[in-house]
Scaffold this motif. Structure first.
Motif, mmCIF file in Angstrom:
data_model
loop_
_atom_site.group_PDB
_atom_site.id
_atom_site.type_symbol
_atom_site.label_atom_id
_atom_site.label_comp_id
_atom_site.label_asym_id
_atom_site.label_seq_id
_atom_site.Cartn_x
_atom_site.Cartn_y
_atom_site.Cartn_z
ATOM 1 N N VAL A 105 0.839 -1.199 0.000
ATOM 2 C CA VAL A 105 0.000 0.000 0.000
ATOM 3 C C VAL A 105 0.879 1.257 0.000
ATOM 4 O O VAL A 105 0.609 2.222 -0.724
ATOM 5 C CB VAL A 105 -0.947 0.003 1.209
ATOM 6 N N GLY A 106 1.939 1.239 0.805
ATOM 7 C CA GLY A 106 2.843 2.382 0.842
ATOM 8 C C GLY A 106 3.503 2.632 -0.497
ATOM 9 O O GLY A 106 3.670 3.781 -0.926
ATOM 10 N N ALA A 107 3.867 1.564 -1.199
ATOM 11 C CA ALA A 107 4.453 1.708 -2.534
ATOM 12 C C ALA A 107 3.462 2.347 -3.493
ATOM 13 O O ALA A 107 3.841 3.083 -4.409
ATOM 14 C CB ALA A 107 4.899 0.350 -3.063
ATOM 15 N N GLY A 108 2.170 2.077 -3.259
ATOM 16 C CA GLY A 108 1.148 2.686 -4.098
ATOM 17 C C GLY A 108 1.194 4.199 -4.059
ATOM 18 O O GLY A 108 0.967 4.870 -5.078
ATOM 19 N N GLY A 109 1.503 4.749 -2.891
ATOM 20 C CA GLY A 109 1.626 6.192 -2.780
ATOM 21 C C GLY A 109 2.695 6.735 -3.707
ATOM 22 O O GLY A 109 2.506 7.767 -4.372
#
Length: 437
Positions: free
Chosen positions: A374-378
């Motif tokens: 999810v953090g990589a999605g940012g």
């Protein structure tokens, strides 16, 4: 089990007592200073642009590079948290990240600056460790709030960086240590040194869980190591991808604004570099309370309406964020731009907190992996919108208009996503996998 060995059920915000609260404060402070390394050069870009003779397209490539390395770094660091633990993972990341931060001042061309700006991006993976470590220290009923506060107060570093780094550069120039044109070079040594100091503090004064460090914890009396989750299981969960898309539309836009705000204010409203940095810092300053507010509201909605309610809340916040960005792009005065920036910043940062109020409940055995994805999605979101800012035929205001439309569309999709807990059969009973209370 003693209370000091259990996740806390209350967030005692002003307490440093116990390993949980000590880790809580060290975690957000470390993340705060990571922004000085990650985005310290952003408010100094007008100086860099002039000295290295950078074009708009080259600056756009630099913006993209600053968030690209973070994508892979966040995926890797999430898995590292599940295997090595957050304490070792954070220490390694801080030491590795400090090197390119201090070396970027030696850049003498667009190519060398671009490479080092790319490498600095690994510091952005610190967010994943921050959220993972907080999730280990607090009980489900306050995880959303605790994650939002550490994330928000840490993200506050993005705003403070925009204000402080131009002052540091100006201070070095004023003392005669270096010329004004080269002041950005010496200024970047400061955040690099801070990252090394925080690496020592993190290693020395935190531990992985309330029970101890991960390598010392066993699952049963036989002494076998505790079972670790699977990264592939996290990848197969559609809810993980829904949250990834949502985070691209909120945090991805946040770090983009951190990157371009100072230059935007200078070019559009003809402000000086220090004033532009101060205006940009207002956006980051909203993290003092807005992300935490998102986590608090998310926890409250979750207690009443469960995961479904949290998902609907996230979708609404994204819709409002998209509208606010559109109004910001259309602003034709500095005052109106600041007001509309505060408006969309509120909803954006609340969406950040709401997203990570859901993440810890998606897969309890793979919190690190889910947080990393999810953090990589940012950062994927930031990388994609970065292409708008490098386009020669688009102004920064035009780019923000397109971003507003895109965020609104993501909000519609998230609003109708299903975040209900999965259940498994155990005998005649069904047990919810994502129970919060």
């Amino acid at each position: 089990m003693k209370e000091q060995q259990q996740p806390l059920t209350r967030l005692r915000i002003f307490s440093f007592k116990g390993i949980q609260m000590r880790t809580f404060h060290i975690t957000w402070i470390t993340f705060f200073f990571c922004f000085f390394g990650w985005f310290g050069v952003a408010p100094l870009m007008p100086l860099v642009r002039e000295q290295l003779g950078l074009s708009k397209s080259e600056i756009g490539n630099i913006i993209i590079a600053s968030v690209s390395a973070t994508i892979l770094a966040r995926l890797l660091i999430g898995k590292m948290c599940d295997t090595l633990g957050p304490r070792i993972s954070y220490t390694v990341l801080l030491v590795a990240g400090a090197i390119p931060v201090m070396l970027i001042g030696l850049s003498d061309s667009y190519e060398t600056f671009l490479l080092l700006r790319f490498l600095i991006g690994i510091v952005g993976a610190s967010f994943v460790i921050t959220q993972f470590h907080t999730s280990m220290m607090f009980a489900p009923n306050v995880i959303g709030t605790a994650n939002a506060v550490t994330g928000g107060w840490g993200n506050l570093g993005g705003g403070v960086t925009n204000l402080v780094m131009p002052l540091i550069a100006a201070g070095f120039a004023g003392m005669g240590l270096i010329s004004e044109q080269d002041s950005w070079r010496l200024a970047m040594v400061v955040p690099g040194c801070i990252l090394l100091i925080m690496a020592w503090i993190y290693y020395r004064y935190t531990q992985d869980t309330p029970q101890g460090n991960l390598k010392d914890i066993v699952s049963d009396v036989s002494g076998r190591p505790k079972k670790k989750g699977s990264f592939l299981v996290a990848l197969k969960d559609y809810r993980v991808w829904a949250l990834t898309l949502a985070y691209a539309a909120c945090f991805g836009i946040e770090i983009t604004v951190d990157n371009v705000a100072a230059t935007f204010f200078m070019d559009r409203f003809d402000t000086g570099i220090i004033m532009a940095g101060a205006m940009a810092s207002v956006f980051g300053g909203m993290n003092l309370f807005a992300r935490a507010l998102g986590g608090i509201v998310s926890d409250h909605v979750g207690r009443i309406h469960g995961m479904k309610g949290k998902g609907i809340l996230l979708g609404i916040l994204l819709l409002l964020e998209g509208i606010g960005i559109g109004l910001f792009a259309a602003s034709n005065t500095l005052l109106l731009a600041i007001i509309t920036m505060l408006l969309f910043a509120l909803f954006l940062k609340m969406a950040n907190g709401c997203t990570y109020g859901i993440v810890p409940f998606i897969n309890k055995e793979n919190i690190g992996s889910v947080s990393g994805i999810v953090g990589a999605g940012g950062n994927i979101g930031a990388m994609l919108v970065g292409f708008l800012f490098k386009a020669e035929h688009l102004s920064y205001a035009d780019a923000f208009q397109y971003i507003g439309v895109g965020v609104f569309a993501v909000g519609v999709l998230v609003l109708f996503a299903r975040f209900q807990p999965r259940t498994v059969k155990k005998g005649a009973a069904e047990i919810a996998l994502d129970v919060q209370n």
